[in-house]
Write an enzyme that holds these catalytic residues in place. Sequence first.
Site: not given
Ligand code: AMP
Length: 215
Positions: A15, A90, A128, A161, A172
């Site tokens: 994404k 999400r 990654r 990360r 996750r």
């Molecule tokens: P990502 O980089 O999209 O994988 O997001 C990293 C972390 O940010 C996730 O594991 C959540 O803890 C938080 N997060 C990001 N986007 C959301 C969302 N739309 N709703 C809730 N938590 C989020």
Amino acid sequence: MRKIIIFLGPPGAGKGTHAKEVSQILNIPHISTGDIFREAVKTQTELGVKVKEYLDAGKLVPDELVWAVVRDRLEKEDCKDGFILDGFPRTIPQAEMLDNYLKEKKTTPKVVYLDVSDELVIRRLSSRRVCKNCGAIYNLISMPPKKDGICDICGGELYQRSDDQPEVIKHRLETYYNETQPLIDYYKNKNYMHTIDAEGEREEVLKKILKVIEE
Ligand code: AMP
């Protein structure tokens, strides 16, 4: 016409990578809630303090808090011709809040669902690496940097990360299946979702995405 694109798919589906590319091509902002939260944690803002424990554990930040952040961002001037959402919505409540907002603005999004297998997700996430400076995304297997640990684009340092560690990845993915996958049916029923097989080469996947967006 205002272009509103939502990227859906498990962590590691591509994404972020594709949203960045499409953002440059269409010249509309790429809004990643994960990036916004990581930056807030790094700079220790009030938001960062609130969300840190969720990010560290691979848990979702509460819907109301996420929506307050996203809505604020969507009101910015640079979103007037459109925007790309990556990592939001999400959950079903998040999708409903976004839907109501877009209805008020009389716009309909295009949802691009990047479909990949579990094995590929685990392989991609554990290899990654991200640039500390410009956020460029690499993969040690399929897209390694030219110099070990250094960003090709800006020379910044690459890091893994903290939520790309095996235990957090597992969590996750569970969260994804429980909370986010129901969104696929939600959007399917609304008829504005396009499913893309995202297992292939990056350029091939990008071509498919652009085709759907330009339809
Ligand atoms: P990502 O980089 O999209 O994988 O997001 C990293 C972390 O940010 C996730 O594991 C959540 O803890 C938080 N997060 C990001 N986007 C959301 C969302 N739309 N709703 C809730 N938590 C989020």
